[in-house]
Design an enzyme around this catalytic site. Sequence first.
Site, PDB file in Angstrom:
ATOM      1  N   SER A   1      62.298  -0.544   6.572  1.00 10.75           N
ATOM      2  CA  SER A   1      61.151  -0.911   6.307  1.00 10.75           C
ATOM      3  C   SER A   1      60.678  -1.987   5.518  1.00 10.75           C
ATOM      4  O   SER A   1      61.180  -3.010   5.659  1.00 10.75           O
ATOM      5  CB  SER A   1      60.176   0.376   5.905  1.00 10.75           C
ATOM      6  OG  SER A   1      58.845   0.627   6.059  1.00 10.75           O
TER       7      SER A   1
ATOM      8  N   ASP B   1      50.881   1.998  -9.998  1.00 13.90           N
ATOM      9  CA  ASP B   1      49.856   0.810 -10.317  1.00 13.90           C
ATOM     10  C   ASP B   1      50.235  -0.559  -9.831  1.00 13.90           C
ATOM     11  O   ASP B   1      49.565  -1.175  -9.082  1.00 13.90           O
ATOM     12  CB  ASP B   1      49.828   0.655 -11.932  1.00 13.90           C
ATOM     13  CG  ASP B   1      48.981   1.802 -12.435  1.00 13.90           C
ATOM     14  OD1 ASP B   1      48.328   2.692 -11.915  1.00 13.90           O
ATOM     15  OD2 ASP B   1      49.383   1.979 -13.701  1.00 13.90           O
TER      16      ASP B   1
ATOM     17  N   HIS C   1      59.258   6.520  12.535  1.00 16.42           N
ATOM     18  CA  HIS C   1      59.358   5.529  11.469  1.00 16.42           C
ATOM     19  C   HIS C   1      60.904   5.791  10.880  1.00 16.42           C
ATOM     20  O   HIS C   1      61.327   4.934  10.462  1.00 16.42           O
ATOM     21  CB  HIS C   1      58.231   5.037  10.580  1.00 16.42           C
ATOM     22  CG  HIS C   1      58.496   4.115   9.709  1.00 16.42           C
ATOM     23  ND1 HIS C   1      59.006   2.759  10.157  1.00 16.42           N
ATOM     24  CD2 HIS C   1      58.315   3.839   8.315  1.00 16.42           C
ATOM     25  CE1 HIS C   1      58.838   1.918   9.229  1.00 16.42           C
ATOM     26  NE2 HIS C   1      58.601   2.710   8.059  1.00 16.42           N
TER      27      HIS C   1
END
Length: 308
Positions: free
Chosen positions: A126, A226, A287
């Site tokens: 990925s 964040d 996946h």
Amino acid sequence: MYRNLLRVFLSSGTSLTKRSVTTVSVSREIVPVDLSYNTYDNISSPTFGSPVLILHGLFGSKFNWNSLSKAFHLKTKPTRKIYSIDARNHGESPHTDAHSYEHMVADMIELHKKLNTEKVSLIGHSMGGRTAMLLALKYPHLIDRVVIVDISPTTGLGSSNTNIPLFLQSMKLIQIPASHSIHEARKIADQQLAKIIEIKSLRDFLITNLVKSEEDGSFRWRINLDTLERDYEPGVAKFPDVGGARFEGPTLFIAGGRSDYIDKSDYPVIKKLFPNSEVKVIEGAGHWVHSEKSTEFANLVLSFLNES
């Protein structure tokens, strides 16, 4: 609907105690970090093939690849050292205020220098697969061969990625007092995430990133929520423009039969960038091919690595 769910999620009460983590404050220029990694080299062998560097996906860590790393080290011929690596903003690698494929490639080049090896082979899943692709395209002289796991070099991502910003927001809102054990904390986190994420296996995977400090008992995430939330769209969801770059070395793409991260429409782009490539599909896998069908996956990878 998602906003209403988040309001419910936020109103659930207790607070997640914050703890400082190793954070590198950088500008948007490319400044590499010193990546954390595990090494698998227990077998004494007079000769080694090129070492194999494993790059996990978003929300993952080097620990996700522990069993497969051991298997690859035991069964490669010639024997290969295996390095399972934490990407920046993940696991035990530094947290920074920047996250993109260009940054992750710079980190890998720094690691390559540290390992003091001529060439390496890559396995990337990925996000880690796209890092591996960009690394091979930009620095082909450093790369022997590449395995890309359920991701393509096209601009988009699979349909299950559409809610990733929501997942990151949800994880930021989880609230757990420091008095709880890690087992209790993960149970609370699962209960809170269940208000947003229906799939239990996905919640379990995300919660592996919740850890308890040995210093003060507080809870923190091993991933930089964040930065990943801010940089997800420009830095992770989109593969960079590589111009006319090509990697001529052997390349294996492994797709999950139930996944749409590699579509047949992607094949021309794959062949253009990686002319010496093939795509293998593991039926029944989604996946997370390497965990859902680990035996079939390991057999494909070992057959490919042992060709050289």
